[in-house]
Each structure stands twice: as C-alpha cells, then as structure tokens.
Enzyme design. Structure first.
Site, short mmCIF file in Angstrom:
data_model
loop_
_atom_site.label_atom_id
_atom_site.label_comp_id
_atom_site.label_asym_id
_atom_site.label_seq_id
_atom_site.Cartn_x
_atom_site.Cartn_y
_atom_site.Cartn_z
N CYS A 187 -10.96 2.95 0.05
CA CYS A 187 -9.55 3.22 0.32
C CYS A 187 -9.22 2.39 1.55
O CYS A 187 -9.99 2.37 2.51
CB CYS A 187 -9.35 4.71 0.60
SG CYS A 187 -7.74 5.12 1.31
N THR A 188 -8.08 1.70 1.52
CA THR A 188 -7.78 0.77 2.60
C THR A 188 -7.41 1.46 3.92
O THR A 188 -7.27 0.80 4.94
CB THR A 188 -6.66 -0.21 2.19
OG1 THR A 188 -5.54 0.55 1.73
CG2 THR A 188 -7.14 -1.14 1.09
N THR A 196 -6.19 2.93 -4.61
CA THR A 196 -5.72 3.84 -5.66
C THR A 196 -4.94 3.10 -6.74
O THR A 196 -5.21 3.25 -7.93
CB THR A 196 -4.82 4.93 -5.02
OG1 THR A 196 -5.58 5.57 -3.98
CG2 THR A 196 -4.36 5.93 -6.02
N ASP A 204 0.87 -1.18 0.00
CA ASP A 204 0.00 0.00 0.00
C ASP A 204 0.91 1.23 0.00
O ASP A 204 2.12 1.13 0.22
CB ASP A 204 -0.89 0.01 1.26
CG ASP A 204 -1.81 1.23 1.32
OD1 ASP A 204 -2.33 1.64 0.27
OD2 ASP A 204 -2.00 1.79 2.42
N CYS A 216 -4.16 -1.39 -1.93
CA CYS A 216 -4.26 0.05 -2.11
C CYS A 216 -5.34 0.27 -3.17
O CYS A 216 -5.18 -0.18 -4.32
CB CYS A 216 -2.92 0.60 -2.59
SG CYS A 216 -2.97 2.36 -2.98
N TYR A 223 -0.80 8.47 -2.33
CA TYR A 223 -0.80 8.24 -3.78
C TYR A 223 -2.07 8.83 -4.40
O TYR A 223 -2.11 9.17 -5.57
CB TYR A 223 -0.81 6.74 -4.10
CG TYR A 223 0.48 5.97 -3.91
CD1 TYR A 223 1.60 6.51 -3.30
CD2 TYR A 223 0.56 4.66 -4.38
CE1 TYR A 223 2.76 5.75 -3.14
CE2 TYR A 223 1.71 3.90 -4.23
CZ TYR A 223 2.81 4.45 -3.60
OH TYR A 223 3.95 3.69 -3.46
N GLY A 224 -3.13 8.87 -3.58
CA GLY A 224 -4.48 9.13 -4.10
C GLY A 224 -4.72 10.52 -4.66
O GLY A 224 -5.75 10.76 -5.30
#
Ligand code: DGL
Length: 278
Positions: free
Chosen positions: A196-197, A83, A18, A81, A50-51
C-alpha cells in the site's frame, strides 16, 4: 521492467493518483529521480480509504480519478494506489480511456521482491482489498512458483498515515506495526512488500521491528524507478533546461493536504496545491 508500462508515450506531465496522501511517497521518488519532469497528482482525500471498499466501488472511484487525469495533458499515468492497481486488470478500469500509457504498482513490486528474496519467503502487507484480490500471490507464483507468499491486511495504517502518526517512537504506529507484522515475522520472511503506498511512511518503524535481515520493497519507490527507466529508454525525459511544474490536487481540505505534502514530500517543494471536484 519497461513492459509493465502499457502503451506509448507522448509529451506532457506524469500523472499520478491515489486515494489520499499515500501516492505522495511515489511523487517524492519521482522528483528525486527526475527533477525536470512535470507532475500532476490527485489524492482523493474526501473518499479515502479505498482499501476497505468493494471492488465495484473501487473501480467506480478509479474511473473518476482517470477521467480527471484525462482533462490534463499526461504522457503516462501512474496508479500509485495498491488497491486500485489490484483491480486494474480484472475490472478493466482503463477500457475506453484516452490515456494509453499507464502502470500500477503490483508488477514492479512483485518483480523487485522476487529479485531480493534469498530464502524464497516473501511477506506482503497491503489493504484488505489488495490482500483479498490475491494479486501478489498470482504475480509472484506466475514468475517464481518456488516462492511462498504470506499476506496480511493492515487497514488501520492508512488513517494513521493520513494523520501523521508514522514515526519511530509514535505509540500508535509502533503498536499497530507490532500487531500486524508479528505473524509475518514468525514466518521467517526475508523480504517484505509494502503493498500500500501509504506504508513507506512507516518504513523506519517497520524496518526496526522486522530487523535488518528483512529487505523492505516499497511499491511506490520501485514504480517510480521503473517509470524513470522507461522514460529514459524511450528518450521521453524532459531536458535539464526544463523547469518542472508540480500540480497537486485533493478532493477535501487543502489545508490538511498541505500539511501532508510538507511532511511526505518536503516543505520546500515548489508546487501548486488546489482542491478539485470529481
Ligand atoms: N494508498 C492506497 C493503496 O496503496 C490505499 C489506501 C486506502 O485508500 O485504503 O492501497
């Protein structure tokens, strides 16, 4: 469910990665379901989030995360992840990879939500990149065109989670959950995907706000469950006599990461934690 995992399995550990600590919510479930499996986790804590980045940057970071996993012996790789999972197919991030058995979190979460909804109104909360990709609308309409999907990006939940502001009574968590989820509550959804994790860390705050009538689908938990079922079906689970080895890697401070591991997986977990360079 099994066909959402691509490829065939050999021996080795379950690899999980992630952008940060969010994927630990998946690790927690994996350990609960499969206490004898070896796990290698990578959280790219130096570059989270990252998102909020562009597709090509996300794809470039993901390629480096996968390259790290290729140096270890993994029997399957979970992209924990949302994203990265949302660009996994379109950016072909596994093309040319030596790892041929992998899964993202989108299809397991979409499947579980389609099964859970009764009024055919599903909400999705995720990062801006995941929402922009339209992956949940695509996946859900592909199998159930009669369902309406309402998506909402919640970018500020990720830094709150990375810093431990996730619990009931925590004012920033309560404020942003209310702010982001009010429009979805007004749409009368009965199922909400935590796409989203990082978001399962807010599960209690979100459940209280949405009310008991709304089923929360954790993309981490359903992906772990699917992995368990796939390994069991392929008779690829480690025997009960095997003592699991858990290795957790981060790309920034180990001290900070340790706090989050204790918070999100449990303080008593027997694991090795180290810093790595991608
Ligand atoms: N945990 C990640 C996800 O599931 C990403 C959070 C981020 O890096 O923005 O989307």
């Amino acid at each position: 469910m099994i066909d959402t995992l691509y490829g065939s399995m050999s021996d080795g550990a379950i690899g999980v990665f992630d952008s940060g600590v969010g994927g630990l919510t998946c690790v927690r479930e994996l350990i609960r379901l499969m206490p004898h499996e070896d796990i290698i986790y990578l959280g790219d804590t130096a570059r989270v989030p990252y998102g909020t980045r562009s597709r090509d940057t996300i794809a470039r970071y993901a390629a480096q995360d996968i390259a790290f996993m290729e140096k270890h012996r993994v029997k399957l790789l979970l992209v924990a992840c949302g994203t990265v999972s949302s660009v996994m197919q379109s950016e072909r991030i596994f093309d040319g990879s030596k790892i041929d058995c992998y899964s993202g979190v989108i299809i397991p979460a979409a499947d579980a939500a389609c099964e859970a909804t009764r009024n055919k109104r599903i909400g999705v909360i995720a990062t801006p990149a995941t929402v922009r990709s339209g992956c949940y609308e695509f996946e859900i309409s592909r199998q159930r065109p009669d369902i309406t999907v309402y998506s909402r990006a919640c970018p500020l939940l990720v830094p709150l989670a990375e810093n431990g502001y996730t619990f009931v009574g925590c004012e920033p968590a309560e404020f942003f959950v209310r702010e982001y989820l009010t429009p979805l509550k007004e749409k009368d959804i009965d199922t909400l995907i935590l796409g989203c994790t990082h978001y399962p860390l807010f599960e209690e705050v979100i459940q209280r706000f949405m009310g008991d009538g709304v089923t929360l689908v954790s993309s981490s938990a359903v992906t772990a469950q699917q992995t368990f079922e796939a390994l069991k079906a392929q008779k690829a689970l480690k025997p009960d006599s095997h003592k699991a080895q858990i290795e957790l890697y981060c790309t920034d401070s180990v001290e900070l990461f340790k706090e989050n591991v204790a918070r999100f997986v449990g303080g008593d977990i027997d694991c090795e934690i180290a810093r790595c360079i991608l």
